[in-house]
Motif scaffolding. Structure first.
Motif, short mmCIF file in Angstrom:
data_model
loop_
_atom_site.label_atom_id
_atom_site.label_comp_id
_atom_site.label_asym_id
_atom_site.label_seq_id
_atom_site.Cartn_x
_atom_site.Cartn_y
_atom_site.Cartn_z
N LEU A 1 0.89 -1.24 0.02
CA LEU A 1 -0.22 0.06 0.07
C LEU A 1 0.84 1.18 -0.07
O LEU A 1 1.85 1.22 0.86
CB LEU A 1 -1.01 0.17 1.29
N ARG A 2 0.57 2.20 -0.88
CA ARG A 2 1.47 3.46 -0.74
C ARG A 2 0.25 4.42 0.02
O ARG A 2 -0.76 4.63 -0.31
CB ARG A 2 1.42 3.99 -2.39
N LEU A 3 0.98 4.91 1.15
CA LEU A 3 0.32 5.72 1.99
C LEU A 3 0.78 7.12 2.19
O LEU A 3 2.10 7.15 1.76
CB LEU A 3 0.21 4.99 3.24
N PRO A 4 0.31 8.07 2.81
CA PRO A 4 0.87 9.26 2.74
C PRO A 4 2.13 9.55 3.45
O PRO A 4 3.15 10.22 3.14
CB PRO A 4 -0.26 10.27 3.83
N LEU B 1 2.27 4.93 11.99
CA LEU B 1 1.01 4.85 12.64
C LEU B 1 0.24 5.97 12.26
O LEU B 1 -0.97 6.01 12.43
CB LEU B 1 1.47 4.74 14.18
N ARG B 2 0.95 7.19 11.74
CA ARG B 2 0.08 8.32 11.36
C ARG B 2 -0.76 7.73 10.17
O ARG B 2 -1.69 8.60 9.79
CB ARG B 2 1.10 9.19 10.97
N ASP B 3 -0.71 6.68 9.44
CA ASP B 3 -1.44 6.03 8.51
C ASP B 3 -2.35 5.19 8.50
O ASP B 3 -3.04 4.76 7.66
CB ASP B 3 -0.33 5.87 7.23
N LEU B 4 -2.36 4.82 9.96
CA LEU B 4 -3.49 3.83 10.44
C LEU B 4 -4.86 4.00 9.79
O LEU B 4 -5.36 2.99 9.31
CB LEU B 4 -3.25 3.33 11.79
N SER B 5 -5.51 5.16 10.14
CA SER B 5 -6.77 5.19 9.65
C SER B 5 -6.96 5.38 8.28
O SER B 5 -7.88 4.76 7.62
CB SER B 5 -7.27 6.62 10.09
N VAL B 6 -6.12 5.92 7.46
CA VAL B 6 -6.06 5.95 5.98
C VAL B 6 -6.03 4.49 5.27
O VAL B 6 -6.66 4.09 4.67
CB VAL B 6 -5.01 6.66 5.42
N ALA B 7 -4.94 3.80 5.97
CA ALA B 7 -4.86 2.15 5.51
C ALA B 7 -6.34 1.32 5.92
O ALA B 7 -6.57 0.76 4.97
CB ALA B 7 -3.74 1.46 6.36
N VAL B 8 -6.83 1.55 6.81
CA VAL B 8 -8.12 1.02 7.31
C VAL B 8 -8.95 1.48 6.52
O VAL B 8 -9.92 0.39 5.95
CB VAL B 8 -8.33 1.05 8.90
N ASN B 9 -9.16 2.49 6.29
CA ASN B 9 -10.33 3.04 5.39
C ASN B 9 -10.18 2.55 3.90
O ASN B 9 -11.06 2.26 3.18
CB ASN B 9 -10.22 4.57 5.06
#
Length: 228
Positions: free
Chosen positions: A18-21, A45-53
């Motif tokens: 996954l490419r995350l912010p 961990l700053r990307d946790l909510s983005v990854a879950v969504n």
């Protein structure tokens, strides 16, 4: 449909990058009979909510399958199909650009051929994941190419017919320039109009992308050979 280097399917588990912010992550999404579970590695961990969504959209986990089945079963033609496969959800995606390019490449060719072309694209233009040296041998090790990477490489770097290369680069250029932003919050009609304006994108492709990116339950790709 799993693309080599980017993702791998093991039973009911999808492994993929996954490419995350704030950086890439490695995910294992497992579909169980009564729930879904996800294991994330190398995650900021700053990307946790983005990854879950993104994973929830990928598996359409915010749908109410009971209500959907009840509504569709009221139609005499659809009722036996619903009874045979209850709880079917809308296939989603984790990234608008990736979904668009995968759909364009898959036009009018077999799944195996599309998988091969996409695997070449990921291998040639996708960035190596930072864990590629210390991960398990079977772990996905590349990210899907960015729009900017595809535009910079140009049509010559895209395998397949020239019209396909033009469509892939043109779609990537539209996203890289900000002329089009396919994402979950896009207005369905506006996104479909923008997609149809792209070279090499017809109604089937536009419908598939809109359905997968926005999760619109009212999209019906009339030209789909399986549905027809």
């Amino acid at each position: 449909h799993a693309v080599g280097g980017l993702e791998r399917v093991d039973g009911s588990t999808l492994h993929r990058t996954l490419r995350l912010p704030h950086g890439p992550a490695l995910v294992a999404l497992t579909l169980h009979p009564d729930h879904a579970s996800a294991r994330l590695e190398h995650l900021d961990l700053r990307d946790l909510s983005v990854a879950v969504n993104r994973l929830r959209r990928l598996a359409d986990l915010d749908a109410d399958p009971v209500a959907v089945d009840a509504a569709l079963a009221a139609d005499p033609t659809l009722a036996p199909l619903v009874a045979a496969a209850p709880g079917i959800r809308i296939p989603g995606g984790v990234d608008g650009h990736e979904t668009l390019i995968r759909t364009i490449v898959g036009q009018q060719i077999s799944v195996a051929a599309a998988r091969t072309r996409l695997g070449t694209l990921v291998h040639d233009l996708g960035e190596p994941a930072p864990w590629h040296d210390d991960a398990a041998p079977e772990a996905p090790r590349r990210l899907f190419p960015t729009p900017e990477a595809i535009v910079a490489a140009g049509e010559e770097a895209i395998s397949g017919p020239r019209r396909l290369a033009r469509a892939v680069v043109g779609a990537s250029r539209a996203i890289a320039s900000g002329a089009m932003e396919p994402h979950a919050g896009s207005q369905t009609s506006k996104l479909r109009t923008e997609l149809l304006a792209l070279d090499g994108v017809g109604p089937w492709t536009a419908d598939q992308v809109v359905m997968r990116v926005t999760g619109d339950p009212d999209v019906l790709p009339h030209g789909d050979l399986v549905i027809a």
